[in-house]
Design a protein around this motif. Sequence first.
Motif, PDB file in Angstrom:
ATOM      1  N   THR A 116       9.959   6.242   7.818  1.00  0.00           N
ATOM      2  CA  THR A 116      10.289   6.845   6.533  1.00  0.00           C
ATOM      3  C   THR A 116       9.199   6.426   5.567  1.00  0.00           C
ATOM      4  OG1 THR A 116      12.659   6.697   6.985  1.00  0.00           O
ATOM      5  CG2 THR A 116      11.990   6.925   4.674  1.00  0.00           C
ATOM      6  N   VAL A 117       8.624   7.391   4.858  1.00  0.00           N
ATOM      7  CA  VAL A 117       7.558   7.110   3.889  1.00  0.00           C
ATOM      8  C   VAL A 117       8.071   7.483   2.503  1.00  0.00           C
ATOM      9  CG1 VAL A 117       5.190   7.619   3.203  1.00  0.00           C
ATOM     10  CG2 VAL A 117       5.796   7.582   5.632  1.00  0.00           C
ATOM     11  N   VAL A 118       7.982   6.522   1.590  1.00  0.00           N
ATOM     12  CA  VAL A 118       8.440   6.727   0.215  1.00  0.00           C
ATOM     13  C   VAL A 118       7.265   6.466  -0.720  1.00  0.00           C
ATOM     14  CG1 VAL A 118      10.049   5.953  -1.566  1.00  0.00           C
ATOM     15  CG2 VAL A 118      10.770   5.981   0.832  1.00  0.00           C
ATOM     16  N   GLY A 119       6.979   7.398  -1.598  1.00  0.00           N
ATOM     17  CA  GLY A 119       5.903   7.241  -2.563  1.00  0.00           C
ATOM     18  C   GLY A 119       6.431   7.050  -3.971  1.00  0.00           C
ATOM     19  N   GLY A 120       5.572   6.586  -4.842  1.00  0.00           N
ATOM     20  CA  GLY A 120       5.930   6.398  -6.238  1.00  0.00           C
ATOM     21  C   GLY A 120       6.692   5.121  -6.519  1.00  0.00           C
ATOM     22  N   VAL A 121       6.527   4.132  -5.658  1.00  0.00           N
ATOM     23  CA  VAL A 121       7.225   2.856  -5.808  1.00  0.00           C
ATOM     24  C   VAL A 121       6.494   2.001  -6.847  1.00  0.00           C
ATOM     25  CG1 VAL A 121       7.959   0.756  -4.615  1.00  0.00           C
ATOM     26  CG2 VAL A 121       8.054   2.962  -3.433  1.00  0.00           C
ATOM     27  N   ASP A 122       7.255   1.397  -7.733  1.00  0.00           N
ATOM     28  CA  ASP A 122       6.696   0.525  -8.776  1.00  0.00           C
ATOM     29  C   ASP A 122       6.860  -0.922  -8.311  1.00  0.00           C
ATOM     30  OD1 ASP A 122       5.611  -0.359 -11.134  1.00  0.00           O
ATOM     31  OD2 ASP A 122       7.444  -0.068 -12.303  1.00  0.00           O
ATOM     32  N   GLU A 162       4.032  -1.546   0.968  1.00  0.00           N
ATOM     33  CA  GLU A 162       4.955  -2.492   1.593  1.00  0.00           C
ATOM     34  C   GLU A 162       5.512  -1.787   2.825  1.00  0.00           C
ATOM     35  OE1 GLU A 162       9.387  -4.134   0.733  1.00  0.00           O
ATOM     36  OE2 GLU A 162       7.932  -4.439  -0.878  1.00  0.00           O
ATOM     37  N   ILE A 163       5.555  -2.503   3.931  1.00  0.00           N
ATOM     38  CA  ILE A 163       6.076  -1.925   5.170  1.00  0.00           C
ATOM     39  C   ILE A 163       7.100  -2.885   5.759  1.00  0.00           C
ATOM     40  CG2 ILE A 163       5.537  -1.090   7.493  1.00  0.00           C
ATOM     41  CD1 ILE A 163       2.689  -0.500   6.498  1.00  0.00           C
ATOM     42  N   SER A 164       8.274  -2.361   6.055  1.00  0.00           N
ATOM     43  CA  SER A 164       9.268  -3.149   6.781  1.00  0.00           C
ATOM     44  C   SER A 164       9.463  -2.512   8.155  1.00  0.00           C
ATOM     45  CB  SER A 164      10.599  -3.203   6.017  1.00  0.00           C
ATOM     46  OG  SER A 164      11.181  -1.929   5.927  1.00  0.00           O
ATOM     47  N   ALA A 165       9.852  -3.329   9.104  1.00  0.00           N
ATOM     48  CA  ALA A 165       9.997  -2.849  10.472  1.00  0.00           C
ATOM     49  C   ALA A 165      11.268  -3.400  11.102  1.00  0.00           C
ATOM     50  CB  ALA A 165       8.789  -3.279  11.308  1.00  0.00           C
ATOM     51  N   ILE A 166      11.802  -2.620  12.022  1.00  0.00           N
ATOM     52  CA  ILE A 166      12.913  -3.061  12.859  1.00  0.00           C
ATOM     53  C   ILE A 166      12.429  -3.035  14.296  1.00  0.00           C
ATOM     54  CG2 ILE A 166      15.238  -2.556  13.691  1.00  0.00           C
ATOM     55  CD1 ILE A 166      15.768  -1.245  10.949  1.00  0.00           C
ATOM     56  N   ILE A 213       7.980   2.653   5.066  1.00  0.00           N
ATOM     57  CA  ILE A 213       6.682   2.491   4.425  1.00  0.00           C
ATOM     58  C   ILE A 213       6.827   2.902   2.965  1.00  0.00           C
ATOM     59  CG2 ILE A 213       4.259   3.201   4.438  1.00  0.00           C
ATOM     60  CD1 ILE A 213       4.654   3.848   7.458  1.00  0.00           C
ATOM     61  N   PHE A 214       6.570   1.955   2.077  1.00  0.00           N
ATOM     62  CA  PHE A 214       6.680   2.193   0.646  1.00  0.00           C
ATOM     63  C   PHE A 214       5.278   2.172   0.046  1.00  0.00           C
ATOM     64  CE2 PHE A 214      10.493   0.096   2.138  1.00  0.00           C
ATOM     65  CZ  PHE A 214      11.484   0.957   1.694  1.00  0.00           C
ATOM     66  N   LEU A 215       4.952   3.195  -0.724  1.00  0.00           N
ATOM     67  CA  LEU A 215       3.621   3.350  -1.299  1.00  0.00           C
ATOM     68  C   LEU A 215       3.718   3.487  -2.809  1.00  0.00           C
ATOM     69  CD1 LEU A 215       2.449   6.118   1.192  1.00  0.00           C
ATOM     70  CD2 LEU A 215       1.984   3.662   1.370  1.00  0.00           C
ATOM     71  N   SER A 216       2.797   2.866  -3.520  1.00  0.00           N
ATOM     72  CA  SER A 216       2.791   3.013  -4.973  1.00  0.00           C
ATOM     73  C   SER A 216       2.419   4.437  -5.371  1.00  0.00           C
ATOM     74  CB  SER A 216       1.845   2.006  -5.624  1.00  0.00           C
ATOM     75  OG  SER A 216       0.520   2.248  -5.214  1.00  0.00           O
ATOM     76  N   ASP A 217       1.689   5.125  -4.503  1.00  0.00           N
ATOM     77  CA  ASP A 217       1.271   6.504  -4.760  1.00  0.00           C
ATOM     78  C   ASP A 217       1.337   7.264  -3.440  1.00  0.00           C
ATOM     79  OD1 ASP A 217      -0.326   8.875  -5.148  1.00  0.00           O
ATOM     80  OD2 ASP A 217      -1.244   7.898  -6.879  1.00  0.00           O
ATOM     81  N   CYS A 241      -0.250  -5.390   6.503  1.00  0.00           N
ATOM     82  CA  CYS A 241       1.205  -5.353   6.744  1.00  0.00           C
ATOM     83  C   CYS A 241       1.492  -5.335   8.242  1.00  0.00           C
ATOM     84  CB  CYS A 241       1.832  -4.123   6.075  1.00  0.00           C
ATOM     85  SG  CYS A 241       1.960  -4.193   4.283  1.00  0.00           S
ATOM     86  N   PHE A 242       0.756  -4.497   8.975  1.00  0.00           N
ATOM     87  CA  PHE A 242       0.975  -4.424  10.422  1.00  0.00           C
ATOM     88  C   PHE A 242       0.580  -5.722  11.119  1.00  0.00           C
ATOM     89  CE2 PHE A 242       0.870   0.333   9.834  1.00  0.00           C
ATOM     90  CZ  PHE A 242       2.214   0.510  10.127  1.00  0.00           C
ATOM     91  N   ARG A 243      -0.434  -6.409  10.627  1.00  0.00           N
ATOM     92  CA  ARG A 243      -0.783  -7.713  11.210  1.00  0.00           C
ATOM     93  C   ARG A 243       0.360  -8.709  11.008  1.00  0.00           C
ATOM     94  NH1 ARG A 243      -6.240  -6.199   9.591  1.00  0.00           N
ATOM     95  NH2 ARG A 243      -5.987  -7.103   7.511  1.00  0.00           N
ATOM     96  N   HIS A 244       0.970  -8.695   9.836  1.00  0.00           N
ATOM     97  CA  HIS A 244       2.112  -9.584   9.575  1.00  0.00           C
ATOM     98  C   HIS A 244       3.302  -9.219  10.462  1.00  0.00           C
ATOM     99  CE1 HIS A 244       0.596 -11.953   6.237  1.00  0.00           C
ATOM    100  NE2 HIS A 244       0.119 -10.854   5.678  1.00  0.00           N
ATOM    101  N   ILE A 245       3.577  -7.944  10.581  1.00  0.00           N
ATOM    102  CA  ILE A 245       4.689  -7.504  11.439  1.00  0.00           C
ATOM    103  C   ILE A 245       4.439  -7.938  12.873  1.00  0.00           C
ATOM    104  CG2 ILE A 245       5.826  -5.473  12.424  1.00  0.00           C
ATOM    105  CD1 ILE A 245       5.343  -4.140   9.607  1.00  0.00           C
TER     106      ILE A 245
END
Length: 83
Positions: A60-66, A75-79, A33-37, A10-14
Amino acid sequence: GDALEQCRQCFRHIDAFVTAAGGSMDDVVSLNIFLSDIRFRQASFDARAEVFNAPGPTATVVGGVDFAFDDLLVEISAIATLK
């Protein structure tokens, strides 16, 4: 199946997108930062430390993403603010 490697990818793509826009990773100011777990958070912290100098961008880190596909763990998004 490797959360750390998926974070690195993800960081390489960013980095590629920011560079193509004329910037660098130093221009990244915020991450989502979105994590499945949530247990993968340490992998995200480790990958982030490889890319950014402390303190780095806010995150911001969010876990439990389906995710749509079972093999996706991250999944990581950046500004970035470009001058």
